[in-house]
Design a protein around this motif. Structure first.
Motif, mmCIF file in Angstrom:
data_model
loop_
_atom_site.group_PDB
_atom_site.id
_atom_site.type_symbol
_atom_site.label_atom_id
_atom_site.label_comp_id
_atom_site.label_asym_id
_atom_site.label_seq_id
_atom_site.Cartn_x
_atom_site.Cartn_y
_atom_site.Cartn_z
ATOM 1 N N ASP B 159 0.805 -1.227 0.000
ATOM 2 C CA ASP B 159 0.000 0.000 0.000
ATOM 3 C C ASP B 159 0.833 1.270 0.000
ATOM 4 O O ASP B 159 0.303 2.375 0.042
ATOM 5 C CB ASP B 159 -0.957 -0.014 1.201
ATOM 6 N N GLY B 160 2.144 1.109 -0.029
ATOM 7 C CA GLY B 160 3.009 2.288 -0.075
ATOM 8 C C GLY B 160 3.101 3.033 1.243
ATOM 9 O O GLY B 160 3.609 4.153 1.291
ATOM 10 N N SER B 161 2.638 2.413 2.332
ATOM 11 C CA SER B 161 2.655 3.108 3.627
ATOM 12 C C SER B 161 4.065 3.255 4.194
ATOM 13 O O SER B 161 4.294 3.988 5.132
ATOM 14 C CB SER B 161 1.749 2.372 4.623
ATOM 15 N N TYR B 162 5.007 2.525 3.626
ATOM 16 C CA TYR B 162 6.403 2.622 4.070
ATOM 17 C C TYR B 162 7.280 2.166 2.919
ATOM 18 O O TYR B 162 6.918 1.267 2.167
ATOM 19 C CB TYR B 162 6.595 1.731 5.305
ATOM 20 N N GLY B 163 8.449 2.780 2.780
ATOM 21 C CA GLY B 163 9.360 2.397 1.701
ATOM 22 C C GLY B 163 8.736 2.629 0.342
ATOM 23 O O GLY B 163 7.990 3.598 0.142
ATOM 24 N N ASN B 164 9.021 1.712 -0.584
ATOM 25 C CA ASN B 164 8.450 1.863 -1.925
ATOM 26 C C ASN B 164 7.117 1.151 -2.008
ATOM 27 O O ASN B 164 6.905 0.141 -1.350
ATOM 28 C CB ASN B 164 9.396 1.247 -2.965
ATOM 29 N N LYS B 165 6.263 1.684 -2.849
ATOM 30 C CA LYS B 165 4.973 1.042 -3.051
ATOM 31 C C LYS B 165 5.130 -0.060 -4.104
ATOM 32 O O LYS B 165 5.772 0.159 -5.138
ATOM 33 C CB LYS B 165 3.951 2.079 -3.514
ATOM 34 N N GLY B 166 4.590 -1.206 -3.819
ATOM 35 C CA GLY B 166 4.630 -2.281 -4.802
ATOM 36 C C GLY B 166 4.968 -3.619 -4.170
ATOM 37 O O GLY B 166 5.258 -3.702 -2.982
ATOM 38 N N LEU B 167 4.913 -4.649 -5.016
ATOM 39 C CA LEU B 167 5.193 -6.003 -4.533
ATOM 40 C C LEU B 167 6.695 -6.265 -4.565
ATOM 41 O O LEU B 167 7.463 -5.488 -5.137
ATOM 42 C CB LEU B 167 4.474 -7.028 -5.406
ATOM 43 N N VAL B 168 7.077 -7.377 -4.001
ATOM 44 C CA VAL B 168 8.483 -7.749 -3.949
ATOM 45 C C VAL B 168 9.067 -7.859 -5.353
ATOM 46 O O VAL B 168 10.229 -7.536 -5.595
ATOM 47 C CB VAL B 168 8.663 -9.074 -3.148
ATOM 48 N N THR B 169 8.218 -8.270 -6.299
ATOM 49 C CA THR B 169 8.698 -8.439 -7.674
ATOM 50 C C THR B 169 9.187 -7.115 -8.254
ATOM 51 O O THR B 169 10.169 -7.069 -8.987
ATOM 52 C CB THR B 169 7.579 -8.996 -8.560
ATOM 53 N N LYS B 170 8.516 -6.044 -7.905
ATOM 54 C CA LYS B 170 8.941 -4.731 -8.397
ATOM 55 C C LYS B 170 10.298 -4.389 -7.792
ATOM 56 O O LYS B 170 11.201 -3.881 -8.480
ATOM 57 C CB LYS B 170 7.906 -3.662 -8.032
ATOM 58 N N GLY B 171 10.432 -4.680 -6.503
ATOM 59 C CA GLY B 171 11.706 -4.452 -5.832
ATOM 60 C C GLY B 171 12.837 -5.193 -6.521
ATOM 61 O O GLY B 171 13.921 -4.650 -6.733
ATOM 62 N N ILE B 172 12.574 -6.429 -6.903
ATOM 63 C CA ILE B 172 13.605 -7.233 -7.583
ATOM 64 C C ILE B 172 13.960 -6.590 -8.918
ATOM 65 O O ILE B 172 15.139 -6.380 -9.240
ATOM 66 C CB ILE B 172 13.123 -8.687 -7.800
ATOM 67 N N GLU B 173 12.924 -6.257 -9.693
ATOM 68 C CA GLU B 173 13.153 -5.649 -11.023
ATOM 69 C C GLU B 173 14.016 -4.392 -10.897
ATOM 70 O O GLU B 173 14.956 -4.202 -11.668
ATOM 71 C CB GLU B 173 11.809 -5.289 -11.683
ATOM 72 N N ASP B 174 13.684 -3.556 -9.912
ATOM 73 C CA ASP B 174 14.425 -2.293 -9.745
ATOM 74 C C ASP B 174 15.902 -2.558 -9.471
ATOM 75 O O ASP B 174 16.784 -1.883 -10.024
ATOM 76 C CB ASP B 174 13.827 -1.487 -8.583
ATOM 77 N N ILE B 175 16.164 -3.535 -8.631
ATOM 78 C CA ILE B 175 17.561 -3.812 -8.278
ATOM 79 C C ILE B 175 18.308 -4.440 -9.455
ATOM 80 O O ILE B 175 19.429 -4.056 -9.782
ATOM 81 C CB ILE B 175 17.634 -4.706 -7.032
ATOM 82 N N VAL B 176 17.653 -5.399 -10.101
ATOM 83 C CA VAL B 176 18.285 -6.073 -11.238
ATOM 84 C C VAL B 176 18.613 -5.070 -12.343
ATOM 85 O O VAL B 176 19.626 -5.209 -13.043
ATOM 86 C CB VAL B 176 17.362 -7.198 -11.760
ATOM 87 N N ALA B 177 17.784 -4.048 -12.455
ATOM 88 C CA ALA B 177 18.009 -3.052 -13.509
ATOM 89 C C ALA B 177 19.284 -2.272 -13.280
ATOM 90 O O ALA B 177 19.905 -1.787 -14.216
ATOM 91 C CB ALA B 177 16.809 -2.096 -13.563
ATOM 92 N N LYS B 178 19.696 -2.167 -12.011
ATOM 93 C CA LYS B 178 20.892 -1.331 -11.787
ATOM 94 C C LYS B 178 22.159 -2.100 -11.432
ATOM 95 O O LYS B 178 23.239 -1.578 -11.538
ATOM 96 C CB LYS B 178 20.618 -0.231 -10.765
ATOM 97 N N GLU B 179 22.025 -3.351 -11.029
ATOM 98 C CA GLU B 179 23.291 -4.082 -10.811
ATOM 99 C C GLU B 179 23.164 -5.600 -10.989
ATOM 100 O O GLU B 179 22.070 -6.147 -10.979
ATOM 101 C CB GLU B 179 23.907 -3.736 -9.455
ATOM 102 N N LYS B 180 24.328 -6.224 -11.139
ATOM 103 C CA LYS B 180 24.332 -7.666 -11.386
ATOM 104 C C LYS B 180 24.165 -8.439 -10.087
ATOM 105 O O LYS B 180 24.881 -8.212 -9.118
ATOM 106 C CB LYS B 180 25.651 -8.049 -12.074
ATOM 107 N N ILE B 181 23.221 -9.354 -10.084
ATOM 108 C CA ILE B 181 22.981 -10.197 -8.916
ATOM 109 C C ILE B 181 23.466 -11.610 -9.246
ATOM 110 O O ILE B 181 23.119 -12.168 -10.277
ATOM 111 C CB ILE B 181 21.470 -10.255 -8.590
ATOM 112 N N ASN B 182 24.283 -12.181 -8.372
ATOM 113 C CA ASN B 182 24.795 -13.535 -8.626
ATOM 114 C C ASN B 182 23.858 -14.625 -8.133
ATOM 115 O O ASN B 182 23.733 -15.668 -8.760
ATOM 116 C CB ASN B 182 26.164 -13.704 -7.967
#
Lengths: 154, 280, 492
Positions: B159-182
């Motif tokens: 619900d966006g009440s804390y941190g970023n709004k969205g599901l965990v999948t969005k969080g993953i996408e955002d991180i993967v977009a900026k760096e390599k995850i092993n």
């Protein structure tokens, strides 16, 4: 099976079968190598040896043209037919390995029966039928082991 | 005394943290291990992943969410109370190694078992990025502890009440977009793990999921916990609890988790009723 | 003293001689074998009351008089724990029931259990003079064993067997099932400081989680365990050696030898399509929920699902326990699905008889090959392949062979898979040096010693799924092996 259609000579067919036996031996050798249990290692190594024995026989037939035919009926318990196929892995249990082996032997049996059907002459037909029986026997051995141990109460 | 509760923190209405005396388990447990707990004589045996331990004090940390009757009873225990049975540590420990950058995704109370894994990966010299996800702000737990052992922490709320709004999948996408995850690890509700795993699969990131299925004994005896992994049946209790997330049949797991739903609802209503009549 | 000398000495005691002279052998053999009183099948299949209610005093006295007190008691050769059978039976005949119980406890720590669940018909009773020579029904050794043990339990005068002086040498027994309990008993008698480590929250192993109340009440097991406690055996529940603490940890705590009796806890599944659908259980899960966790009792939190059409896959005692449980949990159709014919079922004849009386259906020569489910993944039907028995193979066993095309589908809402068990992998996995077979059983020598010198093993972790009494026999053998090992160690 397209490969079968490409055979041009008896040697071609035999070469194919020889390759097939080698693959079977490789398969069991890999299972043996992957396993961390000594007894399982040994068992699979034995299976591999038997397949190598088949290969040696085929090579002899190819070289000398001689063979012995024994007509035999081998029981098919069809245990493997119904089981969900397992995949090879290092943590494989002996049960999983047996399922894999039963399925493999059944496939080999079917292959030789098919080769026997399309073989151009009776000699060759008999050779393949014989090999099919060998594979059926292998499978029965696995099935009986499975029957005795896994279906202990069944 | 063994199994005595020495500390209790109410994270939210339905989630509590308990620090419990259990010297043997405190010494022998590793990241990824779980325990089976039976709260009282009538209690069910329920699996709970260990969130941490203090070997010198002989205590372990468990985080419990109120879902069934037995877990409700656990949540209602207080400091000084004793849990009847605790056995463990069970399961295979997490395989900790140095791989580079680790992405740890925890959903809801899944953050609790994720904590020791994050800690261990960090200690092994990895760069650790953690995502803590929950429905809403109140359900975000152990943030400080996760931060302490992570190089970067992303908070996601539905619900966006804390941190970023969205599901965990969005969080993953955002991180993967900026760096390599092993490598990645996902822990949380089955449905969250399913979609997190689909996302990491899309990016070819090897991913482990820590599964929390129904169990009775927790030692390989009952098979209630069986899951399909790559088409093969595995027991979560002895083969897991961690498996290749890309091979787990989450749909089957979700259905199996609901196997006793009808009975649970009836039992829960009865329990509530009993509690109410006790207080009257 | 040699065992045969001991038996002879006991047999030559005056009271035995007197007893033998009181009734002529010919008259003894004329008496008909006693019939075990049983609960009404139509009532008992709705509750959990023990099916066999036990012999009356009069019945026991009469049955005991059938035993002719052979000079060469072959019955003992059929007993894995070597009970002095004629001695305990003659004690019953003379009316000294407590002495009979004490005799049982000379070699068997769980007589009330064994009197109920041992397959006597293929052990002592099969070797009885009546069976082998007279071709008559054997002396009901099992019923009498139960009678004497129950009498003692109910008497309030439970004897505690003598133990040797404490030697303060610590031995760890891993697993509180039949094998572990048998070893613990003998080791404590030898004077060792014995601790039993049990993974579950209750002692008893399969006696508690597996065998149902209607065949073996838990209170009976508890009395026997209590007896062991009084002898000095220590019990620690919720402790998994190899997990909670390692073998090395326990060595540091002073344990000089280990007996691993962790059982064959891992249930086998068939690996056929659909086997993970909801409401398909292993027999272990199904029985554990009800027996250990009291799931059928509303006051307990653990749930159990048992529907109207329940199929149990398998033909062993576990399958019989499960199917009879299903009936008691309210099944309209409780069915055994077994690949072979009824004659070949490994279950005890008595269990099969009881099951038939209770309205259990038998689908023999049928084998499940696939399960189907509803939209919620709950099992709703199963495909059965009809079988026939093939020619006997080299082992003499007739293997079931599918009949081509003979396939049917039946409705089921609950399936219990009872096809067998595999050894529990926890201990072998925690010890890389431990030699195991390809099936995962621990390999031991004649002393029950494993490839690691201070670790002994027995019961199902060595046998891979056998009976209570064979496990106990292993336990006794291991106690001797451990004693021998410790003595040698001390000498060095």
């Amino acid at each position: 099976m397209n490969i079968i259609m490409d055979f041009k000579s008896i040697d071609d067919i035999l070469d194919f079968a020889i390759k097939n036996e080698q693959q079977a031996a490789d398969f069991y050798n890999k299972l043996s190598g992957d396993s961390s249990v000594k007894e399982m290692k040994n068992t699979f190594a034995e299976y591999a040896k038997e397949e190598e024995g088949h290969k040696a026989r085929l090579i002899k037939i190819k070289d000398t043209g001689e063979y012995n035919v024994k007509e035999e009926e081998v029981l098919d318990l069809k245990i493997g037919d119904y089981l969900v196929s397992a995949k090879t892995s290092e943590q494989m249990t002996y049960q999983e390995a047996l399922i894999l082996a039963m399925k493999r032997e059944k496939a080999a049996y079917k292959l030789y029966m098919r080769l026997s059907e399309i073989a151009p002459n009776n000699n060759l037909k008999n050779i393949f039928k014989n090999l099919a029986i060998e594979e059926a026997k292998h499978k029965l051995k696995f099935e009986i082991e499975y029957d005795d141990i896994i279906y202990h109460e069944n | 005394m063994d199994n005595k509760i020495v500390e209790k923190i109410q994270f939210s209405e339905n989630v509590v943290k308990l620090i419990i005396n259990s010297p043997y388990i405190a010494r022998s447990r590793k990241a990824g291990h779980f325990v089976i707990v039976r709260v009282d004589e009538e209690g069910e045996r329920i699996p709970l992943t260990i969130a941490g331990s203090h070997p010198e004090n002989g205590t372990i940390m468990l985080v419990i969410q109120r879902v069934g009757v037995s877990s409700a009873k656990l949540c209602d225990l207080n400091v000084g109370d004793t849990i009847l049975d605790i056995v463990g540590p069970l399961g295979e420990a997490t395989k900790i190694h140095k791989v580079g950058t680790i992405l740890a995704c925890g959903g809801g109370v899944g953050v609790a078992p994720m904590l020791p894994i994050v800690e261990a990966f960090k200690e092994a010299g990895n760069r650790v990025i953690s995502i803590i996800a929950a429905r809403t702000k109140d359900l975000i737990i152990l943030e400080d502890e996760i931060r302490k052992h992570s190089d970067e922490v992303v908070i996601m709320t539905d619900d966006g009440s804390y941190g970023n709004k969205g599901l965990v999948t969005k969080g993953i996408e955002d991180i993967v977009a900026k760096e390599k995850i092993n490598e990645a690890i996902v822990i949380g509700p089955a449905i969250m793990m399913k979609f997190a795993a689909l996302t990491t699969k899309k990016h070819n990131i090897p991913t482990q999921a820590s599964l929390n299925t129904i169990m009775v004994d927790g030692t390989g005896m009952c098979g209630a916990c069986r899951v399909s992994v790559g088409g093969q049946t595995k027991f979560v209790c002895v083969d897991g609890p961690e498996f290749d997330a890309h091979l787990v049949d989450f749909d089957e797991m979700i259905e199996r988790l609901g196997a006793y739903k009808d009975q649970e609802i009836i039992a829960h209503e009865k329990h509530e009723h009993k509690c109410k009549s006790k207080h009257q | 003293m040699d065992i045969l000398d001991y038996l002879k000495e006991e047999r030559n005691k005056d009271w035995r001689k007197n007893l033998r002279s009181q009734i002529k052998t010919k008259d003894r053999t004329k008496t008909k074998k006693v019939k075990m009183p049983e609960e009404n099948p139509d009532i008992r299949n709705t509750n959990n009351i023990e099916v066999n209610s036990g012999l009356t005093k009069e019945q026991a006295l009469l049955e005991a008089s059938r035993c002719i007190d052979c000079a060469n008691p072959t019955c003992i050769t059929g007993c894995p724990v070597g009970i002095n059978i004629p001695k305990f039976i003659k004690n019953i005949e003379s009316g000294d029931f407590l002495a009979a119980a004490a005799t049982l406890k000379e070699t068997n720590s769980l007589p009330a259990v064994c009197g109920r669940v041992c397959p006597q018909e293929i052990q002592c009773e099969e070797q009885c003079f009546y069976t082998t020579k007279l071709k008559l029904p054997p002396v009901a050794i099992g019923y009498l064993e139960r009678f004497a043990a129950d009498f003692e339990q109910n008497s309030g005068e439970i004897s505690v067997p003598q133990v040797a002086e404490k030697n303060n040498i610590k031995i760890a027994v891993i697993g509180g099932g039949p094998a572990g309990l048998a070893t613990a008993t003998d080791l404590i008698k030898f004077g060792y400081d014995v601790t039993v480590f049990e993974a579950l929250h209750e002692i008893g192993g399969v006696l508690k989680y597996g065998i149902p109340e209607f065949r073996l009440p838990n209170t009976i097991v508890d009395v026997e365990i209590n007896n062991l406690k009084q002898m000095g055996v220590k019990f620690i529940t919720n402790f998994i050696v190899g997990k909670t603490a390692s073998f090395d940890d326990l060595r540091k705590e002073g344990f000089k030898a280990f007996f691993v009796a962790s059982g064959a806890g891992l249930p086998n599944f068939m690996n056929i399509p659909g086997e993970n659908f909801i409401n398909i259980f292993s027999s272990n899960e199904y029985l554990t929920r009800v027996n250990l966790m009291n799931a059928a009792n509303d006051n307990f939190d653990t749930p159990v699902f048992s529907g109207e059409n329940v199929a149990i896959i398998g033909g062993g005692n576990t399958a019989m326990d499960s199917v009879r449980m299903a009936k008691r949990l309210g099944a309209k159709r409780a069915m055994i699905v077994y690949r072979r014919s009824r004659e070949e079922m490994p279950a005890r004849v008595e269990e099969v008889k009881h099951a038939i009386e209770e309205g259990i259906e038998f689908l023999n020569l049928h084998n499940p090959i696939e399960y189907f489910a509803d939209e919620k993944r709950r099992v709703k039907s199963m495909k059965l392949q009809k079988m026939e028995l093939g020619e006997p193979d080299d082992s003499g066993r007739r293997r079931p062979v599918p009949i081509e095309g003979a396939i049917e589908e039946i409705d089921v809402d609950t399936v219990v898979v009872a096809v067998g068990v595999s050894p529990n992998p926890l201990i072998p996995r925690s010890l890389s040096d431990l030699e195991v077979s390809k099936w995962g059983t621990i390999i031991v020598n004649d002393d029950m010693q494993s490839s690691i010198e201070d670790i002994f093993a027995g019961g199902d972790i060595v046998r891979g799924g056998a009976t209570v009494i064979l496990a106990m026999g292993d336990g006794r053998k291991a106690a001797i092996g451990i004693n021998k090992y410790i003595k040698q160690k001390i000498k060095k």
